[in-house]
Design a protein around this motif. Structure first.
Motif, mmCIF file in Angstrom:
data_model
loop_
_atom_site.group_PDB
_atom_site.id
_atom_site.type_symbol
_atom_site.label_atom_id
_atom_site.label_comp_id
_atom_site.label_asym_id
_atom_site.label_seq_id
_atom_site.Cartn_x
_atom_site.Cartn_y
_atom_site.Cartn_z
ATOM 1 N N LEU A 53 -4.174 -61.711 -40.031
ATOM 2 C CA LEU A 53 -3.206 -62.116 -39.015
ATOM 3 C C LEU A 53 -3.461 -63.575 -38.650
ATOM 4 N N VAL A 54 -2.408 -64.377 -38.645
ATOM 5 C CA VAL A 54 -2.536 -65.770 -38.217
ATOM 6 C C VAL A 54 -2.235 -65.806 -36.724
ATOM 7 N N GLU A 72 1.677 -69.291 -36.839
ATOM 8 C CA GLU A 72 1.383 -68.269 -35.844
ATOM 9 C C GLU A 72 2.300 -67.064 -36.018
ATOM 10 N N GLY A 73 1.719 -65.881 -36.043
ATOM 11 C CA GLY A 73 2.496 -64.667 -36.243
ATOM 12 C C GLY A 73 2.556 -64.235 -37.693
ATOM 13 N N LEU A 120 5.608 -61.927 -37.585
ATOM 14 C CA LEU A 120 5.795 -61.105 -36.400
ATOM 15 C C LEU A 120 6.263 -61.975 -35.232
ATOM 16 N N ASP A 121 7.101 -61.393 -34.368
ATOM 17 C CA ASP A 121 7.436 -62.121 -33.146
ATOM 18 C C ASP A 121 6.238 -62.066 -32.194
ATOM 19 N N ARG A 164 1.358 -51.061 -37.052
ATOM 20 C CA ARG A 164 1.885 -51.933 -36.007
ATOM 21 C C ARG A 164 2.516 -53.193 -36.590
ATOM 22 N N THR A 165 2.035 -53.621 -37.741
ATOM 23 C CA THR A 165 2.472 -54.910 -38.279
ATOM 24 C C THR A 165 3.458 -54.813 -39.432
#
Length: 307
Positions: A53-54, A72-73, A120-121, A164-165
């Motif tokens: 995850l970034v 990010e995300g 991801l948001d 979740r992702t």
């Protein structure tokens, strides 16, 4: 891929001392600290999963002939066998989870359908980072206090993080609604393809070996990946062909033999049909361009495989 134009490092899963649970939690910062020789920027092929995850920063990476921007995300999922490199992660931070094949067998279908990288948001990223932190704390506790270790709990926490992702999927079709049977059939088909794709090039070969008919394999594969069984098989052969052409100096005829083609002409016809260009021309274009040219939401890190 020992001899080649770009030698590919084969990375084996070697957990840190006291962390032999089949899963390990690192970070981009930890990777940079471990990799002082910057070997992460060279092509590598792990035999394990890397799920990252970034949480902040930007960067780039490449995997299986695609180049991707990280921000990010970003979510990165490198599966065993992918050839990738972290082209630039100097400014990235966030968790990296390394885990062995088979640690989450129930997610096989989701894994096949998911891309190597997506975004991801903010809300989903926040929840994903919490899930990764929970996994990290349980893993650290297991290492420090083995009597509290629970591989089953670690597996459940990792599954929660992945679920979740995972990127959004289209509404379920009738095939998807049939659920576990299609998943089990596809899981078996996929594993058998991985074992035999250099020998068996027709879905009928797999149907006979597995005791299913071709239509069953096609329905199960389409439910899991959105493509039919023959397309899935052809794409797997094509991917390995590209890996050989890009990362070894084997002549086209030797690549053809390694992939189970009886003669170079048949291999050339197959490759041209799938990739739109003959294999020799594809290799020249790839090596001449300096590598991947596609950009989009795909890589892996050296875990603790020590060189």
């Amino acid at each position: 891929m020992e001899n080649g134009l770009n030698t590919v490092r084969q990375l084996r899963y070697l957990p840190a001392l006291g962390a032999a649970y089949g899963v390990e939690v690192l970070s981009f910062a930890g990777l940079r600290a471990m990799d002082t020789r910057h070997r992460r920027v060279q092509p590598q092929r792990p035999d394990f999963h890397v799920f990252a995850l970034v949480g902040s920063g930007t960067g780039t990476h490449e995997a299986d002939f695609h180049s991707y921007r990280l921000r990010e995300g970003g979510v990165v999922w490198i599966r065993p066998g992918m050839v990738h490199r972290w082209s630039d992660i100097d400014d990235c931070d966030g968790p990296l989870v390394l885990f062995q094949p088979g640690f989450l067998p129930g997610l096989t279908a989701s894994e096949a359908a998911a891309p190597a990288c997506w975004h991801l948001d903010r809300q989903r990223l926040s929840l994903a980072l919490l899930a990764a932190e929970h996994l990290d704390r349980e893993h650290s506790t297991a290492v420090r206090t083995p009597r509290l270790a629970s591989p089953a709990l670690l597996a459940h926490l990792l599954a929660a993080l992945v679920l979740r992702t995972l990127p959004d999927t289209p509404p379920a079709t009738d095939a998807r609604r049939s659920g576990s049977r299609h998943t089990d059939v596809f899981r078996t088909y996929r594993a058998t393809v991985e074992e035999h794709f250099t020998d068996w090039h027709q879905v009928a070969d797999y149907a006979r070996a597995l005791g299913y008919d071709v239509r069953t394999l096609t329905r199960a594969t389409r439910a899991a990946t959105g493509a039919g069984a023959k397309t899935f098989l052809d794409q797997r052969i094509l991917l390995e062909a590209k890996r050989l052409l890009a990362h070894t100096d084997l002549p086209v005829s030797s690549c053809a033999r390694r992939l189970g083609f009886r003669d170079t002409g048949n291999f050339t016809t197959f490759f041209r049909r799938q990739a739109g260009t003959p294999p020799a021309a594809w290799r020249t274009a790839y090596t001449g361009s300096g590598g991947p040219g596609e950009t989009g939401p795909r890589s892996t890190a050296p875990p603790r495989p020590r060189s």
